[in-house]
Design an enzyme around this catalytic site. Structure first.
Site, short mmCIF file in Angstrom:
data_model
loop_
_atom_site.label_atom_id
_atom_site.label_comp_id
_atom_site.label_asym_id
_atom_site.label_seq_id
_atom_site.Cartn_x
_atom_site.Cartn_y
_atom_site.Cartn_z
N GLU A 155 -77.34 33.32 -53.16
CA GLU A 155 -78.08 34.53 -53.55
C GLU A 155 -77.75 35.05 -54.95
O GLU A 155 -77.50 36.24 -55.14
CB GLU A 155 -77.86 35.63 -52.49
CG GLU A 155 -78.26 35.19 -51.11
CD GLU A 155 -77.96 36.21 -50.02
OE1 GLU A 155 -77.43 37.29 -50.31
OE2 GLU A 155 -78.26 35.91 -48.84
N ASN A 197 -78.10 28.24 -52.31
CA ASN A 197 -78.79 28.83 -51.16
C ASN A 197 -79.33 30.21 -51.50
O ASN A 197 -78.61 31.01 -52.12
CB ASN A 197 -77.76 28.94 -50.01
CG ASN A 197 -78.37 29.32 -48.68
OD1 ASN A 197 -79.33 28.69 -48.23
ND2 ASN A 197 -77.83 30.35 -48.04
N HIS A 233 -85.88 33.78 -43.89
CA HIS A 233 -85.90 34.95 -43.00
C HIS A 233 -87.30 35.57 -43.12
O HIS A 233 -87.64 36.13 -44.17
CB HIS A 233 -84.86 35.99 -43.46
CG HIS A 233 -83.44 35.51 -43.33
ND1 HIS A 233 -82.85 35.29 -42.11
CD2 HIS A 233 -82.50 35.23 -44.26
CE1 HIS A 233 -81.60 34.89 -42.29
NE2 HIS A 233 -81.36 34.83 -43.59
N GLU A 262 -81.36 29.35 -42.76
CA GLU A 262 -81.08 30.58 -41.98
C GLU A 262 -82.34 31.06 -41.28
O GLU A 262 -82.62 32.27 -41.22
CB GLU A 262 -80.54 31.68 -42.91
CG GLU A 262 -79.29 31.27 -43.66
CD GLU A 262 -78.73 32.39 -44.55
OE1 GLU A 262 -79.12 33.56 -44.39
OE2 GLU A 262 -77.88 32.07 -45.41
N ASP A 264 -85.21 32.54 -39.27
CA ASP A 264 -85.57 33.44 -38.17
C ASP A 264 -86.92 34.05 -38.51
O ASP A 264 -87.25 34.22 -39.68
CB ASP A 264 -84.50 34.50 -37.85
CG ASP A 264 -83.98 35.26 -39.05
OD1 ASP A 264 -84.68 35.36 -40.07
OD2 ASP A 264 -82.85 35.78 -38.96
O1 G3I Z 1 -66.35 42.15 -37.51
C1 G3I Z 1 -66.65 43.53 -37.77
C2 G3I Z 1 -66.25 44.39 -36.62
O2 G3I Z 1 -64.84 44.32 -36.45
C3 G3I Z 1 -66.70 45.81 -36.88
O3 G3I Z 1 -66.43 46.60 -35.79
C4 G3I Z 1 -68.19 45.85 -37.16
C5 G3I Z 1 -68.68 47.23 -37.52
O4 G3I Z 1 -69.80 47.18 -38.35
O5 G3I Z 1 -68.48 44.99 -38.24
C6 G3I Z 1 -68.15 43.65 -37.99
O6 G3I Z 1 -68.49 42.86 -39.09
C7 G3I Z 1 -69.88 42.69 -39.33
C8 G3I Z 1 -70.18 41.20 -39.30
O7 G3I Z 1 -71.54 40.99 -39.64
C9 G3I Z 1 -69.93 40.58 -37.93
O8 G3I Z 1 -70.81 41.10 -36.99
C10 G3I Z 1 -70.20 43.24 -40.69
O9 G3I Z 1 -70.05 44.66 -40.66
C11 G3I Z 1 -71.60 42.89 -41.08
O10 G3I Z 1 -71.81 43.27 -42.44
C12 G3I Z 1 -71.82 41.42 -40.97
O11 G3I Z 1 -73.18 41.14 -41.25
C13 G3I Z 1 -73.45 39.82 -41.62
C14 G3I Z 1 -74.18 39.81 -42.95
O12 G3I Z 1 -74.52 38.49 -43.29
C15 G3I Z 1 -73.31 40.39 -44.04
O13 G3I Z 1 -73.89 40.27 -45.26
C16 G3I Z 1 -74.33 39.19 -40.55
O14 G3I Z 1 -73.58 39.03 -39.34
C17 G3I Z 1 -74.80 37.82 -41.01
O15 G3I Z 1 -75.78 37.33 -40.12
C18 G3I Z 1 -75.44 37.94 -42.39
O16 G3I Z 1 -75.81 36.65 -42.82
C19 G3I Z 1 -76.45 36.60 -44.08
C20 G3I Z 1 -76.05 35.31 -44.72
O17 G3I Z 1 -74.66 35.22 -44.81
C21 G3I Z 1 -76.68 35.17 -46.10
N1 G3I Z 1 -78.10 35.33 -46.05
C22 G3I Z 1 -78.57 36.54 -45.36
C23 G3I Z 1 -77.99 36.63 -43.98
C24 G3I Z 1 -78.54 37.80 -43.22
O18 G3I Z 1 -78.13 39.01 -43.79
#
Ligand code: G3I
Length: 451
Positions: A155, A197, A233, A262, A264
């Site tokens: 990105e 990516n 996405h 990715e 969806d």
């Molecule tokens: O693990 C913590 C947990 O301990 C806490 O309680 C909770 C509270 O918010 O957060 C948890 O972490 C989160 C993590 O996902 C696991 O669920 C983060 O806050 C959250 O920011 C994170 O989001 C991820 C996101 O990337 C961050 O940018 C998504 O799961 C993940 O699917 C998403 O994936 C991205 C790709 O890497 C890049 N392309 C876009 C895609 C979708 O956004």
């Protein structure tokens, strides 16, 4: 000896004739991974380490997918929470489990403006550049030999019409930060494919044009890049573009592989299914499209759970979109109506592995083994009469243990019996089940007993 060979080859001819007589759908693969493999591609999913203990989740993962991408566990904040201290436990769990199951791994992501640890967010200039190169080197070295494709840079371009780089602390270290990251990744793991990516690059637009120009420039100057990932996405605001396939093709024409990384698609029912099918069609139409990764397994696993964008519902049941993807890949779902309609006509039990006799079943195996483990896919083929249930017995060397079974129930000592939906098999038709284990894989030919 000669007589035995003649008898064997006569049997082989009969068996071959029986196979030729099968309709194409009777031989169709019944999982996303198996169907994609028949098209020379992988079918993957994003995986979250903390969900692996959920049996529904891991059951679908092992049954359907041939590639995994750690959803968050390889990102900079996860792998280097404080500078110079690396933390690989969660990512290792996903990677080692995947490799033990014969699944490929997509590494995600080495250098990204987002999900940086706070110490990196607070760096700039030469200190950040050095830290970034060290991070790429350390992580790619840790996983050397285990990663099929790395998202080296994620990105890095801005949305909108400018075609500019995204402003970020990494970008402010100098425009060459991307190629520096790619060179560091190549040096650390020469065997992995190195990908750029991004999202909103799925059709031709200012952003994808800018990525295209960068890839063209890298190829011209010998900067190591092997693939481009298209996140894909999609939702109502950002639908599947009409020129999706053409866009994949123009990148492939630059001499890189393309991957859908990715996927969806928000929505439901036939509209969602049709979009999923179109994505699969596009990938299959582009020779250098290596495979498709969906961004999660069940709708409830999605980062956009409210948009129900995935292939399985919250209970793990396949959706219409699943069937559309499987069909587009050339596979077919085992028909529940088949097993439901056969209870009245139970044929007598017949001798094992004797489909030529006019009834019964035969079992053939395909084995993926490595030091210390194996995955076996078993194809059960009905003979000239339909069967209403089957049991396959395999011989395992002593010391080997079966750890997981899908599409069958393991009844101990190497015996597997059909589950509810795949006991009924039409004459000449087939179904597949599988199991994995530790130790060395099976010896000899399995026997199949029909009911
Ligand atoms: O693990 C913590 C947990 O301990 C806490 O309680 C909770 C509270 O918010 O957060 C948890 O972490 C989160 C993590 O996902 C696991 O669920 C983060 O806050 C959250 O920011 C994170 O989001 C991820 C996101 O990337 C961050 O940018 C998504 O799961 C993940 O699917 C998403 O994936 C991205 C790709 O890497 C890049 N392309 C876009 C895609 C979708 O956004």
């Amino acid at each position: 000896m000669r007589r035995t060979l003649i008898l064997l080859s006569a049997g082989a001819v009969t068996a071959a004739a029986a196979v030729v007589a099968l309709s194409p759908s009777a031989n169709a693969a019944t999982t996303l991974g198996a169907a994609a493999a028949e098209k020379g591609r992988y079918f993957g999913t994003a995986v979250a380490a903390y969900k692996l203990s959920d049996a529904v989740y891991s059951g679908i993962l092992d049954r359907e997918f041939t590639s995994v991408t750690p959803e968050n566990e390889m990102k900079w904040d996860a792998t280097e929470p404080s500078q110079g201290t690396f933390s690989y436990a969660a990512a290792d769990t996903i990677v080692n489990r995947a490799l033990a199951n014969g699944q490929k791994v997509r590494g995600h992501a080495l250098a990204w403006h987002s999900q940086q640890p706070s110490w990196a967010q607070n760096l700039s200039g030469a200190a950040l550049r050095t830290a970034m190169v060290n991070h790429v080197t350390q992580v790619a070295t840790h996983y050397r030999g285990k990663i099929d494709s790395w998202d080296v840079v994620n990105e890095a371009f801005a949305d909108g019409s400018t075609g500019a780089r995204r402003d970020s602390n990494l970008q402010r270290t100098g425009n060459d930060w991307i190629e520096v990251a790619f060179r560091a990744a190549r040096a650390a793991d020469p065997g992995a494919k190195l990908c750029y990516n991004d999202y909103n690059t799925d059709g031709q637009n200012a952003k994808s044009n800018a990525v295209y120009a960068m890839v063209q420039d890298f190829k011209a100057r010998g900067v190591p890049i092997d693939c481009v990932g298209f996140q894909s996405h999609f939702n109502a605001q950002s639908p599947l573009p009409a020129d999706y396939q053409a866009n994949l093709q123009r990148f492939a024409n630059l001499g890189v592989d393309v991957q859908i990384t990715e996927l969806d698609i928000e929505g439901s029912g036939s509209a969602q299914a049709a979009s999923y099918a179109a994505v699969v069609r596009a990938c299959l139409a582009v020779t250098r499209c290596n495979g498709i990764t969906v961004w999660g397994i069940r709708d409830s696993d999605s980062w956009r759970a409210g948009g129900t964008p995935l292939l399985f519902d919250g209970n793990g049941n396949p959706k219409a979109a699943y069937t559309a993807v499987l069909t587009e890949l050339g596979g077919a779902t085992p028909s529940p109506s088949v097993s439901a309609s056969v209870s009245a006509s139970v044929s007598p039990s017949v001798s094992p592995s004797d489909p030529q006799a006019g009834s019964g079943c035969a079992a053939t195996t395909s084995v993926n083994a490595w030091t210390g483990g194996f995955v076996v896919t078993v194809k059960v083929t009905a003979g000239a009469a339909r069967i209403n249930g089957w049991t396959v017995a395999v011989t395992l060397p002593s010391g080997s243990t079966i750890t997981n079974t899908w599409n069958a129930t393991a009844s101990g000592s190497g015996a597997f019996t059909n589950v509810g939906y795949n006991g009924g098999v039409a004459a000449g038709g087939s179904t597949e089940f599988g199991f994995q284990g530790t130790g060395t894989a099976l010896t000899g030919t399995p026997t199949c007993t029909a009911r």
